[in-house]
Design a protein around this motif. Structure first.
Motif, PDB file in Angstrom:
ATOM      1  N   ILE A  70      41.823  51.460  24.103  1.00  0.00           N
ATOM      2  CA  ILE A  70      41.566  50.150  24.704  1.00  0.00           C
ATOM      3  C   ILE A  70      42.306  49.055  23.942  1.00  0.00           C
ATOM      4  N   ARG A  71      42.223  49.098  22.626  1.00  0.00           N
ATOM      5  CA  ARG A  71      42.899  48.077  21.809  1.00  0.00           C
ATOM      6  C   ARG A  71      44.415  48.098  22.046  1.00  0.00           C
ATOM      7  N   LEU A  75      44.507  44.779  26.736  1.00  0.00           N
ATOM      8  CA  LEU A  75      43.888  44.400  28.002  1.00  0.00           C
ATOM      9  C   LEU A  75      43.575  42.911  28.110  1.00  0.00           C
ATOM     10  N   ASP A  76      43.518  42.224  26.998  1.00  0.00           N
ATOM     11  CA  ASP A  76      43.231  40.790  27.067  1.00  0.00           C
ATOM     12  C   ASP A  76      44.432  39.976  27.543  1.00  0.00           C
ATOM     13  N   THR A  77      45.639  40.542  27.442  1.00  0.00           N
ATOM     14  CA  THR A  77      46.840  39.809  27.860  1.00  0.00           C
ATOM     15  C   THR A  77      47.692  40.547  28.884  1.00  0.00           C
ATOM     16  N   ALA A  78      47.492  41.841  29.026  1.00  0.00           N
ATOM     17  CA  ALA A  78      48.338  42.638  29.924  1.00  0.00           C
ATOM     18  C   ALA A  78      48.128  42.258  31.382  1.00  0.00           C
ATOM     19  N   GLU A  79      49.210  42.316  32.142  1.00  0.00           N
ATOM     20  CA  GLU A  79      49.112  42.173  33.595  1.00  0.00           C
ATOM     21  C   GLU A  79      48.225  43.323  34.063  1.00  0.00           C
ATOM     22  N   PRO A  80      47.293  43.090  35.008  1.00  0.00           N
ATOM     23  CA  PRO A  80      46.305  44.108  35.351  1.00  0.00           C
ATOM     24  C   PRO A  80      46.863  45.497  35.679  1.00  0.00           C
ATOM     25  N   ARG A  81      47.879  45.598  36.514  1.00  0.00           N
ATOM     26  CA  ARG A  81      48.415  46.926  36.840  1.00  0.00           C
ATOM     27  C   ARG A  81      49.016  47.608  35.608  1.00  0.00           C
ATOM     28  N   GLU A  82      49.723  46.827  34.800  1.00  0.00           N
ATOM     29  CA  GLU A  82      50.303  47.380  33.577  1.00  0.00           C
ATOM     30  C   GLU A  82      49.201  47.782  32.598  1.00  0.00           C
ATOM     31  N   GLY A  83      48.144  46.982  32.529  1.00  0.00           N
ATOM     32  CA  GLY A  83      47.023  47.289  31.639  1.00  0.00           C
ATOM     33  C   GLY A  83      46.356  48.601  31.999  1.00  0.00           C
ATOM     34  N   ILE A  84      46.142  48.819  33.301  1.00  0.00           N
ATOM     35  CA  ILE A  84      45.536  50.085  33.759  1.00  0.00           C
ATOM     36  C   ILE A  84      46.420  51.263  33.349  1.00  0.00           C
ATOM     37  N   PHE A 125      38.331  42.816  31.229  1.00  0.00           N
ATOM     38  CA  PHE A 125      39.648  43.073  31.817  1.00  0.00           C
ATOM     39  C   PHE A 125      39.551  43.145  33.344  1.00  0.00           C
ATOM     40  N   PHE A 126      38.582  43.907  33.835  1.00  0.00           N
ATOM     41  CA  PHE A 126      38.439  44.024  35.290  1.00  0.00           C
ATOM     42  C   PHE A 126      38.013  42.696  35.906  1.00  0.00           C
ATOM     43  N   LEU A 127      37.164  41.947  35.228  1.00  0.00           N
ATOM     44  CA  LEU A 127      36.765  40.625  35.729  1.00  0.00           C
ATOM     45  C   LEU A 127      37.979  39.691  35.796  1.00  0.00           C
ATOM     46  N   ARG A 128      38.801  39.701  34.755  1.00  0.00           N
ATOM     47  CA  ARG A 128      40.016  38.875  34.762  1.00  0.00           C
ATOM     48  C   ARG A 128      40.927  39.288  35.911  1.00  0.00           C
ATOM     49  N   GLY A 129      41.046  40.591  36.134  1.00  0.00           N
ATOM     50  CA  GLY A 129      41.856  41.079  37.250  1.00  0.00           C
ATOM     51  C   GLY A 129      41.313  40.610  38.595  1.00  0.00           C
ATOM     52  N   GLN A 130      40.002  40.541  38.708  1.00  0.00           N
ATOM     53  CA  GLN A 130      39.389  40.011  39.929  1.00  0.00           C
ATOM     54  C   GLN A 130      39.694  38.523  40.080  1.00  0.00           C
ATOM     55  N   GLN A 131      39.550  37.787  39.007  1.00  0.00           N
ATOM     56  CA  GLN A 131      39.792  36.347  39.045  1.00  0.00           C
ATOM     57  C   GLN A 131      41.247  36.015  39.366  1.00  0.00           C
ATOM     58  N   GLU A 132      42.165  36.901  38.965  1.00  0.00           N
ATOM     59  CA  GLU A 132      43.583  36.694  39.247  1.00  0.00           C
ATOM     60  C   GLU A 132      43.976  37.219  40.628  1.00  0.00           C
ATOM     61  N   GLY A 133      43.020  37.791  41.344  1.00  0.00           N
ATOM     62  CA  GLY A 133      43.293  38.293  42.684  1.00  0.00           C
ATOM     63  C   GLY A 133      43.944  39.657  42.727  1.00  0.00           C
ATOM     64  N   CYS A 134      43.964  40.358  41.612  1.00  0.00           N
ATOM     65  CA  CYS A 134      44.572  41.697  41.561  1.00  0.00           C
ATOM     66  C   CYS A 134      43.594  42.803  41.947  1.00  0.00           C
ATOM     67  N   PHE A 135      42.325  42.614  41.642  1.00  0.00           N
ATOM     68  CA  PHE A 135      41.312  43.623  41.927  1.00  0.00           C
ATOM     69  C   PHE A 135      40.332  43.075  42.955  1.00  0.00           C
TER      70      PHE A 135
END
Length: 189
Positions: A70-71, A75-84, A125-135
């Motif tokens: 995880i570290r 995940l705190d800065t990665a673009e959501p798809r790249e983070g996954i 991470f998933f919440l941020r992805g939701q807020q950014e419209g990715c998830f």
């Protein structure tokens, strides 16, 4: 410093091999485990003096590996798809520990502070992805974290049993997490 890092890498490789050996031979003695991973009993004894000590060490290494994966995925800065993708690749690097922890899981481990903290990182991470419209937003971030863990565990087990090809595991999990099982033509607009 290089010698310490090489020794640590050797220890991690041995622990991964022992994790898989314990899954394949759950009642094996230290002698049998040493034979299964190709080291002498003396080497294994210097590494872990008892079977119980080995299991404790593997549980601890599994938790550490989970934290590192995880570290290192940033995940705190990665673009959501790249983070996954990075997260899955990091998990996969120590898949033997996932297989081990599935068999040797104890409910008390869920309360381990490190596990709770790292789950929180994934939730954020998933919440941020939701807020950014990715998830998607109709599934909670916590549920997405659980789905990520569940898919990874299930597919690693399926790979071990020969039901899923090794080269496809990460791609399948990533596709299932990000796109679901419906085809574009089947999804409602």
């Amino acid at each position: 410093m290089e010698k310490i890092m090489a020794e640590e890498e050797t220890n991690h490789t041995l622990l991964n091999a022992l994790a898989l050996a314990l899954v394949e031979y759950p009642r094996a003695s230290l002698q049998e485990l040493a034979c299964a991973v190709g080291v002498s009993k003396a080497t294994l004894y210097r590494f872990c003096r008892t079977r119980e000590n080995l299991i404790e060490r593997l549980i601890q290494r599994s938790i550490e590996s989970y934290q590192e994966a995880i570290r290192d995925a940033n995940l705190d800065t990665a673009e959501p798809r790249e983070g996954i993708r990075k997260l899955l690749e990091n998990y996969y690097a120590n898949k033997e520990l996932t297989i081990f922890i599935m068999q040797f899981w104890q409910p008390a481990l869920t309360e381990n502070c490190a596990c709770v903290e790292t789950q929180g990182i994934l939730d954020k991470f998933f919440l941020r992805g939701q807020q950014e419209g990715c998830f998607r937003i109709d599934i909670s971030a916590v549920a997405m974290t659980e789905c990520c863990h569940g898919l990874f565990s299930a597919l690693i087990d399926a790979e071990l049993r020969g039901r899923v090809p090794r080269i496809k595991v990460i791609d399948i999990i990533e596709t299932m997490l990000l796109e679901g099982v419906c085809t574009q033509s089947y999804k409602t607009p």
